[in-house]
Write a protein that holds these residues in place. Structure first.
Motif, PDB file in Angstrom:
ATOM      1  N   PHE A  61      20.838  -5.645   9.250  1.00 17.42           N
ATOM      2  CA  PHE A  61      22.174  -5.040   9.196  1.00 17.42           C
ATOM      3  C   PHE A  61      22.924  -5.541   7.958  1.00 17.42           C
ATOM      4  CE2 PHE A  61      26.685  -5.115  10.689  1.00 17.42           C
ATOM      5  CZ  PHE A  61      26.865  -3.739  10.743  1.00 17.42           C
ATOM      6  N   ILE A  62      23.000  -6.851   7.812  1.00 10.55           N
ATOM      7  CA  ILE A  62      23.759  -7.423   6.692  1.00 10.55           C
ATOM      8  C   ILE A  62      23.096  -7.103   5.351  1.00 10.55           C
ATOM      9  CG2 ILE A  62      24.532  -9.592   5.643  1.00 10.55           C
ATOM     10  CD1 ILE A  62      24.749 -10.663   8.585  1.00 10.55           C
ATOM     11  N   SER A  63      21.766  -7.241   5.299  1.00 13.97           N
ATOM     12  CA  SER A  63      21.096  -6.996   4.019  1.00 13.97           C
ATOM     13  C   SER A  63      21.223  -5.536   3.601  1.00 13.97           C
ATOM     14  CB  SER A  63      19.629  -7.421   4.086  1.00 13.97           C
ATOM     15  OG  SER A  63      18.911  -6.593   4.959  1.00 13.97           O
ATOM     16  N   VAL A 109       0.816  -1.211   0.000  1.00 16.02           N
ATOM     17  CA  VAL A 109       0.000   0.000   0.000  1.00 16.02           C
ATOM     18  C   VAL A 109       0.857   1.273   0.000  1.00 16.02           C
ATOM     19  CG1 VAL A 109      -1.593   1.275   1.467  1.00 16.02           C
ATOM     20  CG2 VAL A 109      -1.988  -1.125   1.040  1.00 16.02           C
ATOM     21  N   THR A 110       2.041   1.206   0.621  1.00 13.08           N
ATOM     22  CA  THR A 110       2.896   2.395   0.683  1.00 13.08           C
ATOM     23  C   THR A 110       3.731   2.568  -0.593  1.00 13.08           C
ATOM     24  OG1 THR A 110       4.439   1.038   1.951  1.00 13.08           O
ATOM     25  CG2 THR A 110       3.140   2.625   3.184  1.00 13.08           C
ATOM     26  N   PHE A 111       3.526   1.672  -1.550  1.00 12.36           N
ATOM     27  CA  PHE A 111       4.285   1.715  -2.802  1.00 12.36           C
ATOM     28  C   PHE A 111       4.315   3.103  -3.461  1.00 12.36           C
ATOM     29  CE2 PHE A 111       4.962   0.937  -7.343  1.00 12.36           C
ATOM     30  CZ  PHE A 111       6.117   0.181  -7.309  1.00 12.36           C
ATOM     31  N   PRO A 112       3.172   3.815  -3.576  1.00 12.02           N
ATOM     32  CA  PRO A 112       3.209   5.125  -4.240  1.00 12.02           C
ATOM     33  C   PRO A 112       4.199   6.098  -3.577  1.00 12.02           C
ATOM     34  CG  PRO A 112       0.932   4.458  -3.858  1.00 12.02           C
ATOM     35  CD  PRO A 112       1.800   3.439  -3.185  1.00 12.02           C
ATOM     36  N   ILE A 113       4.332   6.031  -2.251  1.00 10.31           N
ATOM     37  CA  ILE A 113       5.252   6.950  -1.563  1.00 10.31           C
ATOM     38  C   ILE A 113       6.688   6.477  -1.712  1.00 10.31           C
ATOM     39  CG2 ILE A 113       5.904   7.941   0.648  1.00 10.31           C
ATOM     40  CD1 ILE A 113       3.052   7.543   1.520  1.00 10.31           C
ATOM     41  N   GLU A 114       6.889   5.192  -1.481  1.00 13.58           N
ATOM     42  CA  GLU A 114       8.248   4.661  -1.537  1.00 13.58           C
ATOM     43  C   GLU A 114       8.859   4.867  -2.921  1.00 13.58           C
ATOM     44  OE1 GLU A 114       8.586   0.694  -0.018  1.00 13.58           O
ATOM     45  OE2 GLU A 114      10.760   0.685  -0.220  1.00 13.58           O
ATOM     46  N   LYS A 115       8.021   4.740  -3.947  1.00 11.22           N
ATOM     47  CA  LYS A 115       8.453   4.934  -5.331  1.00 11.22           C
ATOM     48  C   LYS A 115       9.019   6.339  -5.532  1.00 11.22           C
ATOM     49  CE  LYS A 115       5.509   5.444  -8.627  1.00 11.22           C
ATOM     50  NZ  LYS A 115       4.292   5.278  -9.439  1.00 11.22           N
ATOM     51  N   LYS A 116       8.401   7.319  -4.866  1.00 16.16           N
ATOM     52  CA  LYS A 116       8.837   8.712  -4.992  1.00 16.16           C
ATOM     53  C   LYS A 116      10.203   8.934  -4.344  1.00 16.16           C
ATOM     54  CE  LYS A 116       5.506  11.538  -6.769  1.00 16.16           C
ATOM     55  NZ  LYS A 116       4.884  10.750  -7.690  1.00 16.16           N
ATOM     56  N   VAL A 117      10.569   8.093  -3.409  1.00 13.35           N
ATOM     57  CA  VAL A 117      11.843   8.260  -2.707  1.00 13.35           C
ATOM     58  C   VAL A 117      12.924   7.354  -3.305  1.00 13.35           C
ATOM     59  CG1 VAL A 117      13.017   8.037  -0.484  1.00 13.35           C
ATOM     60  CG2 VAL A 117      10.697   8.944  -0.576  1.00 13.35           C
ATOM     61  N   PHE A 118      12.587   6.094  -3.530  1.00 12.09           N
ATOM     62  CA  PHE A 118      13.598   5.126  -3.951  1.00 12.09           C
ATOM     63  C   PHE A 118      13.525   4.758  -5.441  1.00 12.09           C
ATOM     64  CE2 PHE A 118      13.682   3.828   0.660  1.00 12.09           C
ATOM     65  CZ  PHE A 118      15.000   4.203   0.855  1.00 12.09           C
ATOM     66  N   GLY A 119      12.458   5.138  -6.128  1.00  8.97           N
ATOM     67  CA  GLY A 119      12.288   4.680  -7.507  1.00  8.97           C
ATOM     68  C   GLY A 119      11.676   3.287  -7.526  1.00  8.97           C
ATOM     69  N   THR A 120      11.074   2.922  -8.653  1.00 10.76           N
ATOM     70  CA  THR A 120      10.301   1.674  -8.714  1.00 10.76           C
ATOM     71  C   THR A 120      11.149   0.435  -8.445  1.00 10.76           C
ATOM     72  OG1 THR A 120       8.883   2.730 -10.330  1.00 10.76           O
ATOM     73  CG2 THR A 120       8.692   0.346 -10.127  1.00 10.76           C
ATOM     74  N   LYS A 121      12.304   0.354  -9.128  1.00 13.25           N
ATOM     75  CA  LYS A 121      13.095  -0.867  -9.060  1.00 13.25           C
ATOM     76  C   LYS A 121      13.579  -1.154  -7.630  1.00 13.25           C
ATOM     77  CE  LYS A 121      17.195  -1.989 -11.023  1.00 13.25           C
ATOM     78  NZ  LYS A 121      18.272  -1.616 -11.946  1.00 13.25           N
ATOM     79  N   VAL A 122      14.193  -0.131  -7.032  1.00  9.80           N
ATOM     80  CA  VAL A 122      14.740  -0.308  -5.688  1.00  9.80           C
ATOM     81  C   VAL A 122      13.622  -0.584  -4.683  1.00  9.80           C
ATOM     82  CG1 VAL A 122      15.998   0.851  -3.832  1.00  9.80           C
ATOM     83  CG2 VAL A 122      16.804   1.022  -6.179  1.00  9.80           C
ATOM     84  N   THR A 123      12.465   0.046  -4.887  1.00  9.00           N
ATOM     85  CA  THR A 123      11.319  -0.195  -4.006  1.00  9.00           C
ATOM     86  C   THR A 123      10.935  -1.675  -4.036  1.00  9.00           C
ATOM     87  OG1 THR A 123      10.465   2.028  -4.311  1.00  9.00           O
ATOM     88  CG2 THR A 123       8.899   0.371  -3.579  1.00  9.00           C
ATOM     89  N   ILE A 124      10.862  -2.222  -5.249  1.00  9.27           N
ATOM     90  CA  ILE A 124      10.473  -3.633  -5.368  1.00  9.27           C
ATOM     91  C   ILE A 124      11.518  -4.533  -4.697  1.00  9.27           C
ATOM     92  CG2 ILE A 124      10.102  -5.537  -6.998  1.00  9.27           C
ATOM     93  CD1 ILE A 124       8.889  -3.435  -8.916  1.00  9.27           C
ATOM     94  N   ILE A 125      12.813  -4.275  -4.984  1.00 10.46           N
ATOM     95  CA  ILE A 125      13.861  -5.125  -4.394  1.00 10.46           C
ATOM     96  C   ILE A 125      13.831  -5.019  -2.870  1.00 10.46           C
ATOM     97  CG2 ILE A 125      16.336  -5.642  -4.322  1.00 10.46           C
ATOM     98  CD1 ILE A 125      16.578  -4.370  -7.086  1.00 10.46           C
ATOM     99  N   ARG A 126      13.702  -3.790  -2.341  1.00 11.57           N
ATOM    100  CA  ARG A 126      13.696  -3.614  -0.891  1.00 11.57           C
ATOM    101  C   ARG A 126      12.551  -4.409  -0.248  1.00 11.57           C
ATOM    102  NH1 ARG A 126      11.722  -1.733   3.460  1.00 11.57           N
ATOM    103  NH2 ARG A 126       9.805  -1.127   2.387  1.00 11.57           N
ATOM    104  N   ASN A 127      11.396  -4.362  -0.887  1.00 10.92           N
ATOM    105  CA  ASN A 127      10.255  -5.083  -0.324  1.00 10.92           C
ATOM    106  C   ASN A 127      10.428  -6.596  -0.409  1.00 10.92           C
ATOM    107  OD1 ASN A 127       7.940  -3.281   0.649  1.00 10.92           O
ATOM    108  ND2 ASN A 127       8.579  -2.269  -1.225  1.00 10.92           N
ATOM    109  N   VAL A 128      11.027  -7.054  -1.497  1.00 10.88           N
ATOM    110  CA  VAL A 128      11.254  -8.502  -1.626  1.00 10.88           C
ATOM    111  C   VAL A 128      12.252  -8.968  -0.557  1.00 10.88           C
ATOM    112  CG1 VAL A 128      12.222 -10.304  -3.096  1.00 10.88           C
ATOM    113  CG2 VAL A 128      10.663  -8.617  -4.073  1.00 10.88           C
ATOM    114  N   ILE A 129      13.341  -8.211  -0.381  1.00 13.33           N
ATOM    115  CA  ILE A 129      14.318  -8.562   0.658  1.00 13.33           C
ATOM    116  C   ILE A 129      13.632  -8.605   2.029  1.00 13.33           C
ATOM    117  CG2 ILE A 129      16.385  -7.785   1.910  1.00 13.33           C
ATOM    118  CD1 ILE A 129      17.404  -6.573  -0.704  1.00 13.33           C
ATOM    119  N   SER A 130      12.832  -7.563   2.313  1.00 14.93           N
ATOM    120  CA  SER A 130      12.149  -7.496   3.612  1.00 14.93           C
ATOM    121  C   SER A 130      11.211  -8.677   3.803  1.00 14.93           C
ATOM    122  CB  SER A 130      11.362  -6.186   3.736  1.00 14.93           C
ATOM    123  OG  SER A 130      12.218  -5.089   3.581  1.00 14.93           O
TER     124      SER A 130
END
Lengths: 160, 172
Positions: free
Chosen positions: B153-155, A120-141
Motif C-alpha cells: 500500500f505505502i510503496s 522472466v515476465t520482463f518482456p511483457i512488463e516492459k511493454k506496459v510499464f517501460g524498461t525503467k519503471v519495470t526495473i524499479i517496480r521489481n526492485v521495490i518488490s
C-alpha cells in the motif's frame, strides 16, 4: 478452468443480446490486445523454459533446504525472482522443502518473489510499464519480499 | 514489417528448430526445454484468451467516468479497495495482471492504484491463497498476507506519486 470459460460464455452471450456491435468491438479489442502481446509472451515462455532447465524444482527444493542462516532469505528471494512456476507446482514444492528442513523465512522469500518479482515476465512488463519503471517496480518488490521474509523469520523463531 | 519484428520471428523459428533437433538426436537438455515450453504454453494459452476477452468486454461496457470516479486519483482509499477486489479473482500470474493494468490505465485509474493492483494480484489471488493456507499452514500464510498489505500500500502510493510528478504514462 471449465468454470471460467462457462462464465465467460454466459457473459459474452448476455453482452451479445444487449448490444451486438459493442460485443463485436470487445472481441476485436481482445484479439488485437492478444496479438500485440503474443511476441513478448512467447519470449517469456522461451526464457522460462530455459531457466527451468538450469533451476529445476529438485534444485530449488535443495537450495531452500540448505542452511545458510540469515543468507537463506537472500537465496530464496533470488531463486524466486528468477524462475516462473505456476502456484500449483510452487506451493507443494515449498511444502516439501519445509518438511525437508527449509526455513520458513527462506520459503516466504521464495514464494513472495516468485509471485511479485519477474525476471522472466520482463518482456511483457516492459511493454506496459517501460524498461525503467519495470526495473524499479521489481526492485521495490524484491525488498518488500525480504521484509516479509524477515517478519516470518521472527515469528517462527528463526532469527532474533 | 520492421527489422526488429523479423529478428524476433527468426529467433522463434530457431528455437523451434533447436527443440525439434533435440528430439531428433535425443539431446536431453533440449528435450527438457521443449517439454517445459509445451507445459508452460498449455497452461498459459488456456488462461490468456479468457483474460483478453474479459478485458475487451471491460473496455466497451465500463465507462471511463466510472473507473475515474472509483479508481482515479480522487478516489481515495476506495480505489485501493477496488484494486484488492479485482486482484482476488485474477487468474494466472503477473502476465495476466499487466494487460489488465493497461486496460485500467486507459480508463483513468490512478497510477498508485494500478501499482497496488499489480502487487495485490501477486499476493492476494484467492485460488493461490487457498492452496497456501492448506499446504504451508495458517500461521505462515497469515503473516505473509498481513505484513504485505501495508508494505504494498505505502510503496504503491510513494512510487505512484513519484512517477506522476515525472509525468510518467503507462504505455498503450
Amino acid at each position: 478452468m471449465i468454470l471460467l470459460y462457462s462464465f465467460l460464455l454466459i457473459i459474452l452471450f448476455i453482452s451479445f443480446l444487449v448490444d451486438r456491435q459493442k460485443t463485436k468491438k470487445a472481441i476485436k479489442i481482445a484479439w488485437k490486445g492478444f496479438m500485440k502481446l503474443l511476441p513478448p509472451f512467447l519470449q517469456m515462455l522461451i526464457i522460462a523454459s530455459i531457466v527451468l532447465l538450469f533451476v529445476s524444482p529438485s534444485m530449488i527444493s535443495m537450495v531452500l533446504g540448505n542452511n545458510y542462516g540469515g543468507l537463506s532469505i537472500l537465496v530464496g528471494a533470488i531463486v524466486g525472482s528468477i524462475v516462473l512456476i505456476p502456484g500449483f507446482i510452487a506451493y507443494p514444492l515449498t511444502a516439501i522443502s519445509l518438511s525437508n528442513g527449509a526455513s520458513y523465512m527462506a520459503s516466504a522469500a521464495f514464494v513472495t518473489t516468485l509471485m511479485m518479482v519477474g525476471f522472466v515476465t520482463f518482456p511483457i512488463e516492459k511493454k506496459v510499464f517501460g524498461t525503467k519503471v519495470t526495473i524499479i517496480r521489481n526492485v521495490i518488490s524484491f525488498f518488500i519480499a525480504i521484509i516479509i521474509a524477515l517478519v516470518v523469520g521472527v515469528f517462527f523463531g528463526e532469527i532474533f | 514489417m520492421n527489422l526488429f519484428k523479423k529478428k524476433k520471428i527468426i529467433l522463434f523459428l530457431m528455437f523451434i528448430m533447436f527443440i525439434s533437433l533435440s528430439f531428433a538426436i535425443n539431446f536431453d537438455s533440449g528435450k527438457v526445454i521443449g517439454l517445459n515450453f509445451i507445459k508452460f504454453s498449455k497452461s498459459m494459452l488456456s488462461i490468456l484468451p479468457a483474460a483478453f476477452i474479459l478485458i475487451g468486454l471491460f473496455e466497451v461496457w465500463v465507462s471511463k467516468e466510472k473507473i475515474e470516479a472509483h479508481m482515479g486519483s480522487g478516489s481515495g482509499i476506495r480505489g485501493y479497495l477496488w484494486a484488492l477486489i479485482l486482484a482476488g479473482p485474477t487468474v494466472g500470474g503477473l502476465y495476466v495482471a499487466f494487460p489488465i493494468a493497461q486496460a485500467l490505465s486507459k480508463k483513468g485509474a490512478s497510477l498508485s492504484v494500478i501499482l497496488f493492483y499489480i502487487s495485490a494480484a501477486a499476493i492476494y489471488r484467492i485460488p493461490m491463497t487457498l492452496i497456501e493456507f492448506s499446504l504451508l499452514g495458517v500461521k505462515f500464510t497469515l503473516i505473509r498476507l498481513l505484513v504485505a498489505l501495508p508494505l504494498i500500500f505505502i510503496s504503491s502510493i510513494i512510487f505512484g506519486n513519484f512517477l506522476k510528478k515525472q509525468n510518467y504514462q503507462i504505455l498503450s
